[in-house]
Design a protein around this motif. Structure first.
Motif, short mmCIF file in Angstrom:
data_model
loop_
_atom_site.label_atom_id
_atom_site.label_comp_id
_atom_site.label_asym_id
_atom_site.label_seq_id
_atom_site.Cartn_x
_atom_site.Cartn_y
_atom_site.Cartn_z
N VAL A 109 -91.19 -27.16 66.21
CA VAL A 109 -90.06 -27.98 66.54
C VAL A 109 -90.25 -29.14 67.53
N SER A 110 -90.71 -30.39 67.09
CA SER A 110 -90.71 -31.96 68.00
C SER A 110 -89.44 -32.84 67.61
N GLU A 111 -88.93 -32.36 67.03
CA GLU A 111 -87.44 -33.23 67.10
C GLU A 111 -85.90 -32.60 67.32
N ILE A 112 -85.37 -33.22 68.18
CA ILE A 112 -84.11 -32.47 68.50
C ILE A 112 -82.92 -32.70 68.18
N PRO A 113 -82.07 -32.88 67.30
CA PRO A 113 -81.56 -31.53 67.02
C PRO A 113 -82.38 -31.21 65.81
N ARG A 114 -83.10 -29.68 65.67
CA ARG A 114 -83.23 -29.16 65.07
C ARG A 114 -83.03 -27.76 64.80
N VAL A 115 -82.79 -27.32 63.12
CA VAL A 115 -82.53 -25.83 62.62
C VAL A 115 -83.41 -25.21 61.62
N LEU A 116 -84.18 -24.30 62.77
CA LEU A 116 -84.98 -23.38 61.55
C LEU A 116 -83.93 -21.77 61.10
N CYS A 117 -84.66 -22.07 60.40
CA CYS A 117 -84.23 -20.39 59.10
C CYS A 117 -85.76 -19.60 58.80
N LEU A 118 -84.97 -18.51 59.55
CA LEU A 118 -86.70 -17.88 60.08
C LEU A 118 -86.21 -16.33 58.93
N ARG A 119 -87.17 -15.64 57.70
CA ARG A 119 -86.83 -14.74 57.15
C ARG A 119 -88.12 -13.58 57.68
N ASN A 120 -87.91 -12.75 58.19
CA ASN A 120 -88.88 -11.59 58.73
C ASN A 120 -89.63 -11.91 59.78
N LEU A 121 -89.15 -12.59 60.62
CA LEU A 121 -89.73 -13.54 61.76
C LEU A 121 -91.00 -14.54 60.85
N GLU A 122 -90.79 -15.95 60.20
CA GLU A 122 -91.53 -16.44 59.12
C GLU A 122 -90.59 -16.99 59.26
N PRO A 123 -91.23 -19.21 60.00
CA PRO A 123 -90.44 -19.51 59.29
C PRO A 123 -90.18 -20.22 57.66
N ASN A 124 -88.56 -20.09 56.83
CA ASN A 124 -88.66 -20.65 55.41
C ASN A 124 -88.02 -21.74 55.16
N TYR A 125 -86.82 -22.05 55.93
CA TYR A 125 -86.65 -22.97 55.97
C TYR A 125 -86.08 -24.40 56.79
N GLU A 126 -85.75 -25.68 56.72
CA GLU A 126 -85.51 -26.46 57.90
C GLU A 126 -85.17 -27.45 57.68
N SER A 127 -84.44 -28.04 58.95
CA SER A 127 -83.21 -29.11 58.55
C SER A 127 -83.48 -30.43 59.42
N ASP A 128 -83.13 -31.59 59.92
CA ASP A 128 -83.29 -32.18 61.08
C ASP A 128 -82.33 -32.68 61.19
N CYS A 129 -81.21 -32.06 60.71
CA CYS A 129 -79.81 -32.27 61.29
C CYS A 129 -79.33 -33.43 61.21
N ALA A 130 -79.29 -34.36 59.75
CA ALA A 130 -79.37 -35.85 60.67
C ALA A 130 -77.76 -35.94 60.24
N ASN A 131 -77.29 -34.90 59.29
CA ASN A 131 -75.77 -35.50 59.83
C ASN A 131 -75.47 -33.80 59.28
N ILE A 132 -74.23 -33.90 59.14
CA ILE A 132 -73.58 -32.42 58.80
C ILE A 132 -74.23 -31.92 57.12
N GLY A 133 -73.78 -32.99 56.57
CA GLY A 133 -74.20 -32.74 54.82
C GLY A 133 -75.71 -31.84 54.65
N ASP A 134 -76.80 -32.57 55.71
CA ASP A 134 -77.69 -31.87 55.52
C ASP A 134 -77.77 -30.56 56.10
N LEU A 135 -77.12 -29.88 57.40
CA LEU A 135 -77.10 -28.92 58.34
C LEU A 135 -76.30 -27.82 57.15
N THR A 136 -75.33 -28.72 56.47
CA THR A 136 -74.30 -27.22 55.34
C THR A 136 -75.30 -26.59 54.10
#
Length: 122
Positions: free
Chosen positions: A73-100
């Motif tokens: 992760v090089s940008e904050i804020p950032r959301v990273l989704c892990l499935r079985n310890l592996e990164p599976n999906y991520e978002s830079d959370c530029a806005n509430i819509g992106d996070l949702t």
């Protein structure tokens, strides 16, 4: 809907034990030094309530140095989704819509485990 549960950790060992013992984890990388990080917290908490099938973790990169680098992760804020310890999906959370959208998309995977990957992770 259940009670909102966003886990916070102060040490790497506790964090790693938690992530290792849960199949679906969403990590929000934040920093109190970056104002954009703090506005996602209420929505992140609300989403944890709406999606009890997923474990939610908030990491302050200033308190847990090195954790963002461990996950690439090089940008904050950032959301990273892990499935079985592996990164599976991520978002830079530029806005509430992106996070949702990020959490809802990941939740689809959780609810349909036959799907191998919902992947925007590169």
């Amino acid at each position: 809907m259940g009670a909102a549960t966003v886990h916070e950790f102060k040490d790497k060992k506790s964090f790693n034990n938690f992530v290792d013992s849960n199949k679906y984890v969403v990590i929000s990388f934040t920093s109190k030094k970056i104002s954009q990080s703090t506005w996602i917290n209420p929505t992140f908490s609300k989403l944890s309530e709406e999606h009890p099938e997923i474990k939610f973790v908030q990491l302050d990169v200033d308190e847990m140095s090195g954790m963002a680098q461990d996950y690439g992760v090089s940008e904050i804020p950032r959301v990273l989704c892990l499935r079985n310890l592996e990164p599976n999906y991520e978002s830079d959370c530029a806005n509430i819509g992106d996070l949702t959208h990020c959490i809802k998309t990941f939740s689809e995977l959780v609810k349909a485990p036959e799907a191998k990957h919902i992947n925007n992770y590169t």
